[in-house]
Motif scaffolding. Structure first.
Motif, mmCIF file in Angstrom:
data_model
loop_
_atom_site.group_PDB
_atom_site.id
_atom_site.type_symbol
_atom_site.label_atom_id
_atom_site.label_comp_id
_atom_site.label_asym_id
_atom_site.label_seq_id
_atom_site.Cartn_x
_atom_site.Cartn_y
_atom_site.Cartn_z
ATOM 1 N N SER A 1 0.825 -1.208 0.000
ATOM 2 C CA SER A 1 0.000 0.000 0.000
ATOM 3 C C SER A 1 0.855 1.252 0.000
ATOM 4 C CB SER A 1 -0.945 -0.009 1.206
ATOM 5 O OG SER A 1 -0.224 0.050 2.410
ATOM 6 N N TYR A 2 1.979 1.225 0.752
ATOM 7 C CA TYR A 2 2.892 2.372 0.757
ATOM 8 C C TYR A 2 3.457 2.618 -0.637
ATOM 9 C CZ TYR A 2 3.049 2.582 5.884
ATOM 10 O OH TYR A 2 2.732 2.730 7.212
ATOM 11 N N TRP A 3 3.923 1.554 -1.250
ATOM 12 C CA TRP A 3 4.547 1.700 -2.569
ATOM 13 C C TRP A 3 3.544 2.151 -3.622
ATOM 14 C CZ3 TRP A 3 9.756 0.892 -3.855
ATOM 15 C CH2 TRP A 3 10.572 0.458 -2.816
ATOM 16 N N ILE A 4 2.348 1.610 -3.573
ATOM 17 C CA ILE A 4 1.333 1.994 -4.556
ATOM 18 C C ILE A 4 0.956 3.460 -4.400
ATOM 19 C CG2 ILE A 4 -1.077 1.657 -5.235
ATOM 20 C CD1 ILE A 4 -0.729 -1.298 -4.715
ATOM 21 N N PHE A 5 0.767 3.904 -3.132
ATOM 22 C CA PHE A 5 0.416 5.306 -2.910
ATOM 23 C C PHE A 5 1.569 6.235 -3.302
ATOM 24 C CE2 PHE A 5 -3.152 3.944 -0.187
ATOM 25 C CZ PHE A 5 -4.113 4.823 -0.645
ATOM 26 N N TYR B 1 -7.448 0.433 -2.655
ATOM 27 C CA TYR B 1 -7.909 -0.926 -2.366
ATOM 28 C C TYR B 1 -6.816 -1.787 -1.738
ATOM 29 C CZ TYR B 1 -12.499 -0.478 -4.471
ATOM 30 O OH TYR B 1 -13.804 -0.107 -4.734
ATOM 31 N N ALA B 2 -5.562 -1.361 -1.883
ATOM 32 C CA ALA B 2 -4.474 -2.095 -1.237
ATOM 33 C C ALA B 2 -4.580 -2.026 0.276
ATOM 34 C CB ALA B 2 -3.126 -1.532 -1.697
ATOM 35 N N MET B 3 -5.259 -0.999 0.796
ATOM 36 C CA MET B 3 -5.417 -0.843 2.235
ATOM 37 C C MET B 3 -6.305 -1.913 2.844
ATOM 38 S SD MET B 3 -5.940 3.280 2.518
ATOM 39 C CE MET B 3 -6.224 3.171 4.287
ATOM 40 N N LEU B 4 -7.202 -2.478 2.047
ATOM 41 C CA LEU B 4 -8.175 -3.434 2.581
ATOM 42 C C LEU B 4 -7.498 -4.672 3.167
ATOM 43 C CD1 LEU B 4 -10.934 -3.248 -0.171
ATOM 44 C CD2 LEU B 4 -11.013 -2.262 2.127
ATOM 45 N N ALA B 5 -6.393 -5.101 2.549
ATOM 46 C CA ALA B 5 -5.707 -6.297 3.034
ATOM 47 C C ALA B 5 -5.106 -6.088 4.419
ATOM 48 C CB ALA B 5 -4.611 -6.703 2.043
ATOM 49 N N ILE B 6 -4.863 -4.837 4.807
ATOM 50 C CA ILE B 6 -4.262 -4.556 6.116
ATOM 51 C C ILE B 6 -5.235 -4.866 7.241
ATOM 52 C CG2 ILE B 6 -3.057 -2.793 7.473
ATOM 53 C CD1 ILE B 6 -2.413 -1.334 4.932
ATOM 54 N N TYR B 7 -6.535 -4.862 6.951
ATOM 55 C CA TYR B 7 -7.532 -5.177 7.978
ATOM 56 C C TYR B 7 -7.451 -6.643 8.422
ATOM 57 C CZ TYR B 7 -10.170 -0.801 7.410
ATOM 58 O OH TYR B 7 -10.571 0.517 7.399
#
Length: 303
Positions: free
Chosen positions: A252-256, A267-273
């Protein structure tokens, strides 16, 4: 105006947030009520409770970030919150990771059997071992703060001060951002190594224990064997979920960083949940007291 993708993202975020909050708040309530009732709390319950509290905070920060990335900029000044939210996320992620690592080491020292004098010395000082590990982790937290301060300042200068002209995001700035992110990622290697070592030693202890039982014609199943297996399952669940969380967070960091304006980047943030939500449910399932209380709650709710 929110798009259909934004609404789907928010609904999925709410689902992950709700699941995690229910599981972690349940752990906190059960352990705290038991503490008040018995006027005593074990080290394992303290670790469970502190871990659940840190994850509640982590989920709040994550959900706040999920909301801010879809709210239009004229409703909320998202960039002004980048630094404090980043620091709060790093703090909660740090304590979540290291408390779970301490829980792995606790299982190792509490259940494993080794004849080495160093192991016995650590086993009898398990409380101090946990405190020393948590104190040692502060060194990495301070290092994270220093690196994160430089990273967020650079990020804000590129995307906020000069957001009208993204061509000013030079190759030099990109390289510096990537280097800082790499160093931030390396601080997670130590809890990974500690958890992996705990898992390996527990498995080795289990193999030796079963071998001794077979040599004494006692079969291969007893309370110690079952305790070993439960501990190994708990540590394995943490280890694999932590690895998944690590890669999800880094992704998510790299994508942002590379595609900040991309619609699908959030949407990469969703996996962090997954880590704070699913692991709490596995902890409840693996702990007899929490599991029995959960079954009682479910039984009463159905009747």
């Amino acid at each position: 105006m929110l798009t259909g993708l934004d609404i789907i993202f928010l609904l999925l975020s709410i689902a992950g947030f709700t699941t995690g909050m229910l599981g972690n708040m349940f752990i906190v309530l059960v352990n705290c009520s038991g503490w008040l009732k018995n006027q005593h709390i074990s080290l394992s319950d303290i670790l469970f409770t502190c871990l659940a509290i840190s994850r509640v905070t982590q989920l709040l920060v994550l959900f706040f970030e999920s909301v801010t990335v879809v709210i239009p900029s004229h409703f909320i000044s998202t960039y002004k919150l980048v630094k404090p939210v980043s620091f709060l996320w790093r703090i909660t992620n740090h304590w979540t990771t290291w408390l779970a690592t301490c829980l792995s080491i606790f299982y190792l020292l509490k259940i494993a059997h080794f004849s080495h004098s160093l192991f016995f010395w650590l086993k009898w000082r398990i409380n101090k071992v946990v405190l020393v590990i948590l104190g040692f982790s502060l060194f990495f937290l301070i290092s994270d703060f220093v690196l994160l301060e430089e990273f967020t300042d650079l990020f804000l200068n590129v995307y906020v001060t000069n957001k009208s002209n993204l061509t000013l995001y030079t190759d030099e700035s990109r390289t510096l951002c990537l280097e800082i992110m790499l160093f931030l990622s390396l601080t997670c290697l130590f809890p990974i190594v500690l958890s992996l070592a705990s898992l390996f030693l527990l498995f080795l202890s289990l193999v030796r224990h079963i071998r001794n039982l077979q040599l004494n014609s006692m079969g291969s199943r007893d309370s110690s064997t079952e305790a070993h297996k439960r501990a190994i399952k708990m540590i394995m669940s943490f280890f694999f979920l932590f690895i998944a969380n690590f890669f999800s967070t880094e992704m998510s960091y790299w994508i942002f960083l590379i595609f900040p304006m991309n619609t699908f980047s959030k949407y990469a943030m969703l996996a962090i949940y997954i880590f704070p939500s699913v692991h709490s449910l596995l902890l409840i399932r693996g702990n007899s007291k929490l599991r029995q209380t959960a079954l009682k709650v479910l039984w009463h709710s159905e009747n």
